[in-house]
Design a protein around this motif. Structure first.
Motif, short mmCIF file in Angstrom:
data_model
loop_
_atom_site.label_atom_id
_atom_site.label_comp_id
_atom_site.label_asym_id
_atom_site.label_seq_id
_atom_site.Cartn_x
_atom_site.Cartn_y
_atom_site.Cartn_z
N GLU A 283 -5.23 -1.55 -5.61
CA GLU A 283 -5.45 -1.86 -4.20
C GLU A 283 -6.94 -2.04 -3.94
O GLU A 283 -7.65 -1.11 -3.55
CB GLU A 283 -4.86 -0.75 -3.31
CG GLU A 283 -3.42 -0.38 -3.65
CD GLU A 283 -2.45 -1.53 -3.44
OE1 GLU A 283 -2.77 -2.49 -2.70
OE2 GLU A 283 -1.35 -1.48 -4.03
N THR A 352 -0.36 1.41 -0.17
CA THR A 352 -0.82 0.14 -0.65
C THR A 352 -1.80 -0.47 0.34
O THR A 352 -1.83 -0.08 1.51
CB THR A 352 0.35 -0.85 -0.87
OG1 THR A 352 0.95 -1.12 0.41
CG2 THR A 352 1.39 -0.25 -1.81
N PRO A 354 -3.60 -3.94 2.34
CA PRO A 354 -3.02 -5.06 3.11
C PRO A 354 -2.47 -6.12 2.17
O PRO A 354 -3.04 -6.43 1.14
CB PRO A 354 -4.21 -5.57 3.93
CG PRO A 354 -5.42 -5.08 3.21
CD PRO A 354 -5.04 -3.78 2.58
N GLN A 355 -1.33 -6.66 2.54
CA GLN A 355 -0.66 -7.65 1.73
C GLN A 355 -1.06 -9.07 2.16
O GLN A 355 -1.17 -9.36 3.36
CB GLN A 355 0.87 -7.50 1.84
CG GLN A 355 1.37 -6.10 1.49
CD GLN A 355 1.02 -5.71 0.06
OE1 GLN A 355 1.40 -6.40 -0.87
NE2 GLN A 355 0.30 -4.60 -0.09
N ALA A 356 -1.27 -9.95 1.21
CA ALA A 356 -1.59 -11.33 1.51
C ALA A 356 -0.38 -12.02 2.14
O ALA A 356 0.76 -11.75 1.74
CB ALA A 356 -2.01 -12.07 0.25
#
Length: 359
Positions: A283, A352, A354-356
């Protein structure tokens, strides 16, 4: 990551691919990478649990994969005045590491607890190889029993002991030779003072520091930090709560006072849960941040580990996520990835970044 747990209050690693979760009632569950759980060991026959009591701490020896030694902190079941006292004990796991033997228990330390709350409970090995133990002030409110500023009291402190060297006279453990009171002036086990209820602390080796979440009284929650090489640091309780005078204003901070690196008011929570500095690889957005939470509000916060500078006043925490969970503990696996435990939901979650966006 895992569900179906009962009152998880701690998450830790033994240096292998598993996580280990101590449940308040006295069981330790092993969590495999696929999220499946199995019983690793059970101490419920000797633990009194409920509220701030229970199997509160679990730490594996740095050489656990070879020697199979592990250590626990629990409040003991018993009759009369003995019930609820804190026990620090060593246990042995089986050769294959599949379970520990409750009958192997060797008690290292027993500490009287005058009330049912503020038991602390964290255990952790430092990079120096010594075992660090957290104790609250004995309970009640306002440091009722007068322990937090007494250097001869084990309560209201972080202790530091050596579980590998030849034991000291009359003790089943040794005292590190550079502990601050080894030559007198206080209990030789004491490493730091002025704590109300240190609920989870952790070491960050790259910054050479110990990070402590200390639960406040009625107004402020705080996170403290100390260089690993420091001695006799005083975090101020009950003279101060957070960075603010508690009993009287103005007040005089104690000698060797270390102000908090961050704090928040009870508008945003009521019981801090200390966390970890993220140093993992998965991460990228979280690297170099200290992540911590609040048990009551479920808020997950972060501060930059290298920006936390008490001289400039407490760093304002950044709200990362309102989880809605009863955050009872954080954990770190062998790869440096972070987890949190939800007491009410009986689950462990992986944190986790930030997710793309898709596409």
């Amino acid at each position: 990551m895992a569900s179906g747990l009962t009152d998880p209050v701690g998450v830790t690693s033994a240096g292998d691919r598993r996580l280990y979760v101590n449940e308040r009632e006295g069981r330790v569950m092993a969590v495999d990478p696929d999220g499946s759980t199995r019983l690793f060991g059970d101490l419920s026959d000797r633990v009194v649990a409920g509220g701030e009591r229970g199997l509160l701490g679990l730490a594996f020896h740095p050489d656990y994969q070879r020697n199979r030694r592990l250590f626990v902190d629990y409040t003991r079941a018993g009759a009369g005045g003995d019930e609820g006292d804190t026990v620090i004990a060593e246990l042995r796991a089986s050769a294959d590491g599949s379970t520990f033997d409750a009958a192997s228990e060797r008690v290292l330390l027993t500490v009287d607890q005058p009330a049912a709350n503020h038991n602390g409970g964290q255990l952790a090995f430092g990079p120096d190889g010594y075992l660090y133990i957290g104790f609250g002030d004995g309970g009640g409110s306002g440091d009722r029993f007068g322990n937090a500023q007494r250097t001869d009291a084990l309560l209201g402190s972080i202790l530091r002991i050596d579980v590998d060297a030849e034991p000291a006279d009359g003790k089943p453990y040794a005292i590190p030779p550079d502990n601050p009171f080894v030559g007198g002036g206080g209990a030789p086990e004491v490493w730091a003072k002025g704590l109300r209820n240190p609920w989870r602390f952790s070491f960050d080796v790259p910054s050479s520091s110990l990070w402590i979440g200390d639960v406040g009284q009625g107004a402020y929650e705080e996170v403290d930090r100390a260089p690993i090489e420091s001695r006799a640091v005083n975090y101020g309780w009950p003279i101060l709560e957070g960075g603010h005078c508690y009993a009287s204003d103005p007040c005089k901070a104690p000698a060797d006072y270390q102000p908090p690196v961050t704090e928040y008011t009870h508008a945003d929570g009521c019981s801090v849960t200390g966390g970890y500095v993220y140093r993992g690889e998965a991460e990228v957005a979280l690297r170099g941040f200290y992540l911590f939470g609040d048990y009551c509000s479920g808020n997950l916060w972060a501060i930059r580990a290298d920006a936390a500078a008490p001289r400039g006043g407490p760093e304002a925490p950044q709200l990362v996520l309102a989880t809605g969970l009863a955050i009872s503990s954080f954990g770190r696996d062998a790869a440096g990835e972070l987890y949190l435990a939800d007491l009410s939901g009986g689950a462990v979650y992986r944190i986790t970044g930030p997710q793309a966006p898709a596409g």
